[in-house]
Write a protein that holds these residues in place. Structure first.
Motif, short mmCIF file in Angstrom:
data_model
loop_
_atom_site.label_atom_id
_atom_site.label_comp_id
_atom_site.label_asym_id
_atom_site.label_seq_id
_atom_site.Cartn_x
_atom_site.Cartn_y
_atom_site.Cartn_z
N ILE A 38 0.95 -1.20 0.04
CA ILE A 38 -0.10 -0.01 0.05
C ILE A 38 0.73 1.16 0.12
CG2 ILE A 38 -1.70 1.39 1.29
CD1 ILE A 38 -2.54 -1.31 2.49
N VAL A 39 0.73 1.90 -1.15
CA VAL A 39 1.73 3.29 -1.26
C VAL A 39 0.85 4.43 -1.13
CG1 VAL A 39 3.48 4.13 -2.85
CG2 VAL A 39 2.98 1.75 -2.93
N GLY A 40 1.35 5.38 -0.10
CA GLY A 40 0.91 6.65 -0.13
C GLY A 40 1.38 7.62 -0.98
N LEU A 41 0.93 8.55 -1.48
CA LEU A 41 1.10 9.50 -2.68
C LEU A 41 0.53 10.76 -2.24
CD1 LEU A 41 1.82 9.00 -6.15
CD2 LEU A 41 0.25 11.02 -5.67
N MET A 42 1.29 11.68 -1.98
CA MET A 42 1.05 13.04 -1.85
C MET A 42 1.72 14.11 -2.80
SD MET A 42 2.42 14.38 1.90
CE MET A 42 1.52 13.04 2.74
N VAL A 149 -1.68 -1.25 -3.99
CA VAL A 149 -2.77 -0.29 -3.86
C VAL A 149 -1.94 1.14 -3.67
CG1 VAL A 149 -4.44 0.54 -2.29
CG2 VAL A 149 -4.24 -1.83 -2.64
N PHE A 150 -2.29 2.09 -4.42
CA PHE A 150 -1.94 3.48 -4.32
C PHE A 150 -2.98 4.57 -3.54
CE2 PHE A 150 1.24 1.92 -7.37
CZ PHE A 150 2.39 2.93 -7.10
N CYS A 168 -0.01 2.68 4.92
CA CYS A 168 1.07 2.84 3.81
C CYS A 168 2.43 2.21 4.55
CB CYS A 168 1.05 4.18 3.37
SG CYS A 168 -0.37 4.80 2.81
N GLU A 169 2.95 1.39 3.71
CA GLU A 169 4.18 0.97 3.85
C GLU A 169 5.51 1.77 3.23
OE1 GLU A 169 3.76 -3.50 2.78
OE2 GLU A 169 1.66 -2.73 2.43
N ARG A 170 5.13 2.58 2.12
CA ARG A 170 6.21 3.28 1.41
C ARG A 170 5.17 4.48 0.70
NH1 ARG A 170 8.57 -0.59 -3.10
NH2 ARG A 170 9.84 1.39 -3.78
N PHE A 171 5.98 5.30 0.32
CA PHE A 171 5.40 6.64 0.06
C PHE A 171 6.14 7.07 -1.37
CE2 PHE A 171 4.86 5.88 4.56
CZ PHE A 171 3.37 6.52 4.79
N ILE A 172 5.08 8.06 -1.70
CA ILE A 172 5.64 9.03 -2.93
C ILE A 172 5.15 10.32 -2.95
CG2 ILE A 172 5.58 9.14 -5.44
CD1 ILE A 172 5.26 6.09 -5.73
N PHE A 173 6.30 11.28 -3.33
CA PHE A 173 6.02 12.58 -3.09
C PHE A 173 6.02 13.23 -4.66
CE2 PHE A 173 7.27 17.30 -2.32
CZ PHE A 173 5.83 17.60 -1.48
N GLN A 175 5.93 16.82 -6.67
CA GLN A 175 6.10 18.29 -6.39
C GLN A 175 6.43 18.74 -7.96
OE1 GLN A 175 8.86 20.09 -3.95
NE2 GLN A 175 7.22 21.63 -3.16
N THR A 176 5.95 19.81 -8.68
CA THR A 176 6.19 20.23 -9.89
C THR A 176 6.55 19.22 -11.07
OG1 THR A 176 8.49 21.07 -9.22
CG2 THR A 176 6.44 22.47 -8.86
N GLY A 177 6.04 18.05 -11.05
CA GLY A 177 6.55 17.05 -11.88
C GLY A 177 7.60 16.17 -11.53
N SER A 178 8.07 16.32 -10.48
CA SER A 178 9.38 15.73 -9.95
C SER A 178 8.55 14.58 -9.02
CB SER A 178 10.31 16.29 -9.19
OG SER A 178 11.32 15.66 -8.56
N VAL A 179 8.89 13.40 -9.07
CA VAL A 179 8.42 12.12 -8.56
C VAL A 179 9.59 11.69 -7.49
CG1 VAL A 179 7.27 9.99 -8.54
CG2 VAL A 179 6.73 11.71 -10.33
N THR A 180 9.17 11.57 -6.23
CA THR A 180 10.18 10.94 -5.31
C THR A 180 9.66 9.94 -4.45
OG1 THR A 180 11.27 13.48 -5.22
CG2 THR A 180 11.82 11.93 -3.55
N PRO A 181 10.26 8.74 -4.45
CA PRO A 181 9.84 7.78 -3.82
C PRO A 181 10.50 7.77 -2.27
CG PRO A 181 10.61 6.97 -5.82
CD PRO A 181 11.14 8.43 -5.74
N MET A 182 9.63 7.42 -1.30
CA MET A 182 10.24 7.57 -0.24
C MET A 182 10.07 5.99 0.63
SD MET A 182 10.93 10.51 0.76
CE MET A 182 11.20 12.40 0.08
N PRO A 183 10.96 5.67 1.25
CA PRO A 183 10.83 4.15 1.80
C PRO A 183 10.01 4.10 3.11
CG PRO A 183 13.15 5.03 2.59
CD PRO A 183 12.34 6.05 1.78
#
Length: 207
Positions: A38-42, A149-150, A168-173, A175-183
């Protein structure tokens, strides 16, 4: 083992003007998720979150790169079968429709009867008794069945962050078109751009 989802050097550039086209926005993403999760995205409004979901499900054509769902290139799959690989739910839980200039008979079959990747785009978490728990149990059920799941949330209440931290087990941020995965959650809230984005909401929660 084939990864659940591979987003490989994916780009989407929007342009304006005629006859000379000028770029107005570019999304760039490159990440892999190997197993069910389950991936959290914001990210801020207009940062490219929905565009990323559309590219993953094949309802938006990339400028470059590709999206593989369990090794299958989503943009080479028949448009009437792409939601058997990845499905995009909007706020009202309506499913995104697909368009393609390539006739379906020239595209590949999905090879799946049930979506592998489920993308929830800012779902409405009604605070009435039991509703949030019901939704979280539903997300966990999908994951237990081997799905990815996102959960895209634009936090404006503290409980939104609590939901992300809990499930959520991992995350994605984004911002202005830049996609940054977070563990993990600690990495997410420790990222300076995330801290600036959340502002007082994060401070109030920490207090």
């Amino acid at each position: 083992m084939t990864a659940m989802l591979s987003v490989e050097q994916l780009t989407k550039t929007y342009t304006t003007g005629f006859p000379s086209r000028k770029p107005t926005f570019t999304l760039a993403a490159d990440f892999t998720i190997e197993e069910p999760a389950i991936v959290g995205l914001m990210g801020p409004n207009g940062s490219g979150k929905t565009t990323l979901f559309e590219l993953i499900t094949g309802s938006n054509a990339p400028t470059g790169g590709r999206v593989l769902v369990q090794g299958r290139d989503i943009h080479r799959i028949r448009t009437d079968e792409r939601d058997r690989l990845a499905i995009h739910y909007h706020q009202s839980y309506q499913v995104r429709h697909f368009r393609s200039l390539t006739p379906n008979f020239m595209l590949e079959k999905a090879g799946s009867d049930y979506p592998i990747v489920h993308l929830f785009d800012e779902p409405q978490f009604n605070t009435q008794d039991g509703y949030i728990g019901f939704m979280l149990d539903f997300f966990r059920k999908l994951r237990s069945e081997g799905r990815l799941v996102f959960l895209c949330v634009h936090p404006n209440e503290r409980f939104h962050l609590e939901i992300l931290q809990e499930i959520c087990e991992r995350f994605i941020f984004v911002q202005t078109g830049s996609v940054t995965p977070m563990p993990d959650y600690a990495s997410l809230v420790g990222h300076p751009p995330v801290q600036a984005y959340l502002g007082d909401l994060l401070t109030e929660r920490a207090a």
